[in-house]
Design a protein around this motif. Structure first.
Motif, PDB file in Angstrom:
ATOM      1  N   LEU A   1       1.449  -7.738   9.634  1.00 17.90           N
ATOM      2  CA  LEU A   1       0.984  -6.577   8.875  1.00 17.90           C
ATOM      3  C   LEU A   1       1.128  -6.920   7.402  1.00 17.90           C
ATOM      4  N   ALA A   2       0.012  -6.930   6.670  1.00 22.17           N
ATOM      5  CA  ALA A   2       0.024  -7.460   5.306  1.00 22.17           C
ATOM      6  C   ALA A   2      -0.580  -6.473   4.319  1.00 22.17           C
ATOM      7  N   GLY A   3      -0.097  -6.566   3.100  1.00 23.49           N
ATOM      8  CA  GLY A   3      -0.655  -5.752   2.020  1.00 23.49           C
ATOM      9  C   GLY A   3      -0.153  -6.232   0.683  1.00 23.49           C
ATOM     10  N   HIS A   4      -0.745  -5.704  -0.379  1.00 25.23           N
ATOM     11  CA  HIS A   4      -0.315  -6.108  -1.722  1.00 25.23           C
ATOM     12  C   HIS A   4       0.595  -5.049  -2.330  1.00 25.23           C
ATOM     13  N   SER A   5       1.501  -5.522  -3.160  1.00 27.74           N
ATOM     14  CA  SER A   5       2.541  -4.663  -3.724  1.00 27.74           C
ATOM     15  C   SER A   5       2.216  -4.174  -5.129  1.00 27.74           C
ATOM     16  N   ASP A   6       1.071  -4.587  -5.674  1.00 26.11           N
ATOM     17  CA  ASP A   6       0.720  -4.221  -7.046  1.00 26.11           C
ATOM     18  C   ASP A   6      -0.331  -3.117  -7.068  1.00 26.11           C
ATOM     19  N   THR A   7      -0.527  -2.540  -8.242  1.00 24.26           N
ATOM     20  CA  THR A   7      -1.569  -1.531  -8.463  1.00 24.26           C
ATOM     21  C   THR A   7      -2.399  -1.925  -9.682  1.00 24.26           C
ATOM     22  N   VAL A   8      -3.465  -1.196  -9.880  1.00 25.93           N
ATOM     23  CA  VAL A   8      -4.264  -1.360 -11.098  1.00 25.93           C
ATOM     24  C   VAL A   8      -3.632  -0.542 -12.222  1.00 25.93           C
ATOM     25  N   PRO A   9      -4.049  -0.762 -13.474  1.00 30.32           N
ATOM     26  CA  PRO A   9      -3.632   0.123 -14.570  1.00 30.32           C
ATOM     27  C   PRO A   9      -4.201   1.523 -14.376  1.00 30.32           C
ATOM     28  N   PHE A  10      -3.822   2.445 -15.249  1.00 33.88           N
ATOM     29  CA  PHE A  10      -4.293   3.822 -15.117  1.00 33.88           C
ATOM     30  C   PHE A  10      -4.582   4.419 -16.487  1.00 33.88           C
ATOM     31  N   ASP A  11      -5.459   5.405 -16.502  1.00 32.70           N
ATOM     32  CA  ASP A  11      -5.779   6.158 -17.712  1.00 32.70           C
ATOM     33  C   ASP A  11      -5.004   7.469 -17.660  1.00 32.70           C
ATOM     34  N   GLU A  12      -3.896   7.514 -18.383  1.00 32.51           N
ATOM     35  CA  GLU A  12      -2.991   8.661 -18.305  1.00 32.51           C
ATOM     36  C   GLU A  12      -3.686   9.973 -18.638  1.00 32.51           C
ATOM     37  N   ASN A  13      -4.652   9.936 -19.548  1.00 30.63           N
ATOM     38  CA  ASN A  13      -5.328  11.165 -19.957  1.00 30.63           C
ATOM     39  C   ASN A  13      -6.182  11.781 -18.851  1.00 30.63           C
ATOM     40  N   ARG A  14      -6.516  10.976 -17.840  1.00 32.89           N
ATOM     41  CA  ARG A  14      -7.370  11.484 -16.765  1.00 32.89           C
ATOM     42  C   ARG A  14      -6.574  11.872 -15.520  1.00 32.89           C
ATOM     43  N   TRP A  15      -5.276  11.616 -15.539  1.00 30.04           N
ATOM     44  CA  TRP A  15      -4.420  12.027 -14.423  1.00 30.04           C
ATOM     45  C   TRP A  15      -3.895  13.446 -14.664  1.00 30.04           C
ATOM     46  N   GLN A  16      -3.850  14.238 -13.610  1.00 30.51           N
ATOM     47  CA  GLN A  16      -3.331  15.604 -13.719  1.00 30.51           C
ATOM     48  C   GLN A  16      -1.851  15.677 -13.366  1.00 30.51           C
ATOM     49  N   SER A  17      -1.265  14.526 -13.016  1.00 34.00           N
ATOM     50  CA  SER A  17       0.162  14.454 -12.735  1.00 34.00           C
ATOM     51  C   SER A  17       0.661  13.084 -13.167  1.00 34.00           C
ATOM     52  N   ASN A  18       1.973  12.883 -13.082  1.00 36.78           N
ATOM     53  CA  ASN A  18       2.556  11.585 -13.428  1.00 36.78           C
ATOM     54  C   ASN A  18       2.160  10.564 -12.358  1.00 36.78           C
ATOM     55  N   PRO A  19       1.435   9.493 -12.722  1.00 39.47           N
ATOM     56  CA  PRO A  19       0.992   8.518 -11.719  1.00 39.47           C
ATOM     57  C   PRO A  19       2.130   7.864 -10.943  1.00 39.47           C
ATOM     58  N   HIS A  20       3.335   7.830 -11.535  1.00 42.62           N
ATOM     59  CA  HIS A  20       4.458   7.150 -10.891  1.00 42.62           C
ATOM     60  C   HIS A  20       5.425   8.120 -10.218  1.00 42.62           C
ATOM     61  N   GLN A  21       4.998   9.353 -10.049  1.00 41.24           N
ATOM     62  CA  GLN A  21       5.775  10.327  -9.272  1.00 41.24           C
ATOM     63  C   GLN A  21       4.855  10.951  -8.241  1.00 41.24           C
ATOM     64  N   VAL A  22       5.230  10.887  -6.984  1.00 41.90           N
ATOM     65  CA  VAL A  22       4.387  11.465  -5.940  1.00 41.90           C
ATOM     66  C   VAL A  22       4.362  12.979  -6.077  1.00 41.90           C
ATOM     67  N   LEU A  23       3.161  13.535  -6.127  1.00 41.68           N
ATOM     68  CA  LEU A  23       2.954  14.977  -6.122  1.00 41.68           C
ATOM     69  C   LEU A  23       2.428  15.354  -4.743  1.00 41.68           C
ATOM     70  N   ASN A  24       3.219  16.137  -4.004  1.00 39.87           N
ATOM     71  CA  ASN A  24       2.853  16.572  -2.664  1.00 39.87           C
ATOM     72  C   ASN A  24       2.219  17.953  -2.776  1.00 39.87           C
ATOM     73  N   GLN A  25       0.897  17.971  -2.726  1.00 38.35           N
ATOM     74  CA  GLN A  25       0.169  19.210  -3.010  1.00 38.35           C
ATOM     75  C   GLN A  25      -1.170  19.221  -2.270  1.00 38.35           C
TER      76      GLN A  25
END
Length: 388
Positions: A76-100
């Motif tokens: 079972l394989a996968g990558h551990s990295d992510t792409v960058p993000f545009d903070e102004n277009r996120w409605q929550s903190n990208p590094h905190q899971v929002l359960n909604q």
């Protein structure tokens, strides 16, 4: 022994470990925090852990965890990295899971740290003594840029599982084919001068205009002569992605650069694509000696195709994946680590929770509805390839 987190908590901890990969040094990060977190969890479950630094990267690591002994088994394989993000277009903190709204929002929930949270849950009750074949878990580095982790793993590992699943977001549809990817920069060297005397200079933009004309003809050749109807975009693609040149309106342009992206069909080699590109530019290169060059921007990613094995239906991984997932296999246009994992000598598919439509997007999410379906599929695969 510290108790292991449930799905929500493990997902939250993974997302909190920032591990962005980027060609821009200002964005690029290491992934050791994610790797160490996974190592801690799987070591508690009895897996043997091997963490390896990936050469020629900045603080990037692969993790291979193994439970059980013997030959073959499941990876079972996968990558551990992510792409960058545009903070102004996120409605929550990208590094905190929002359960909604029955969704988990966060950078990497879908692409693809969430896959490791699923693996953790389904392996909690596994007993290594019951395994007839080993279970491997691979977390790679730098997939979103150079795929350096998967390249290194394929060249330096000696494991040979029977089958491998790469958990990229496919809506749990087995993917058995995808296009290759390569990108080049075409550069034109002109001769600058005062715009009032164009005959004393050589305008790089004007030459690039002719280059673009040749590339458009090459695109038309692809569209006409090369097709694979398994893809929703059946032809190879050539994209004119970025252009830059010149420095002032009253100066003859001395330099111009064009960045292009080529996506090949399975069966097409990098050498073929480069030859086509060279042939397309050859007339202009002869007309303007020494002024037109092209170079690879970063290492290419090969195309991928997993063909049906000449085995009984019960032994053919494609047939098993279709049976367990309830979906027919398909092809996709984007690239993954599958061709490198396939080099281990195992039957390989790409199949994971979530949609590629959410990947690389603001407010990336993983739906709650994926949880039960994903865990059932993973448990069925472990049962078939490690316990039976």
């Amino acid at each position: 022994m510290t108790s292991l987190p449930n799905f929500t908590d493990s997902l939250s901890q993974l997302i909190a470990c920032s591990s962005i990969s980027s060609t821009l040094p200002s964005w690029d990060q290491g992934n050791l925090e994610v790797i160490q977190l996974l190592a801690t969890w799987f070591e508690q479950l009895g897996f043997t852990i091997d963490i390896q630094a990936v050469p020629d990267t900045s603080n990037k690591f692969n993790l291979l965890a193994k439970l059980g002994n013997g030959e073959g088994g499941l990876l079972l394989a996968g990558h551990s990295d992510t792409v960058p993000f545009d903070e102004n277009r996120w409605q929550s903190n990208p590094h905190q899971v929002l359960n909604q709204d029955d969704k988990f929002f966060g950078l990497g929930t879908c692409d693809m740290k969430g896959f490791f949270a699923f693996i953790l849950q389904v392996t909690k009750d596994l007993n290594a003594k019951q395994l007839k074949k080993p279970l491997y878990i691979l977390a790679t580095a730098d997939e979103e840029t150079t795929m350096a982790g998967a390249r290194f793993f394929a060249k330096n590992q000696h494991i040979k599982p029977d089958v491998a699943i790469i958990g990229e977001p496919t809506n749990l549809v087995p993917v058995v084919m995808h296009k290759g990817h390569m990108s080049h920069r075409i550069s034109v060297e002109g001769k600058s001068g005062h715009s009032s005397k164009p005959n004393l200079g050589i305008n790089a933009i004007e030459i690039m205009y002719k280059v673009i004309g040749q590339l458009i003809k090459l695109k038309e050749t692809f569209d006409t002569n090369y097709k694979n109807d398994a893809f929703d975009v059946p032809a190879p693609t050539l994209n004119l992605g970025a252009i830059s040149g010149g420095d002032n309106a009253n100066r003859i342009c001395g330099h111009c650069h064009l960045d292009i992206d080529l996506r090949s069909l399975p069966g097409m080699s990098d050498a073929e694509l480069i030859n086509w590109l060279s042939d397309a530019l050859k007339p202009l290169a002869e007309q303007y000696p020494g002024r037109i060059t092209f170079e690879e921007m970063h290492p290419s990613s090969p195309s991928f195709e997993q063909k049906k094995q000449e085995q009984s239906i019960s032994e053919c991984f494609i047939s098993v994946a279709e049976e367990i997932s309830g979906h027919s296999c398909c092809a996709v246009n984007y690239a993954t680590e599958a061709p490198y994992i396939q080099q281990l000598g195992c039957q390989t598919i790409v199949m994971g929770p979530g949609s590629i439509d959410q990947a690389h997007q603001p407010n990336e999410f993983l739906a709650h509805s994926e949880i039960d379906k994903t865990e059932k599929i993973l448990l069925s695969m472990i049962q078939r390839y490690c316990l039976s």
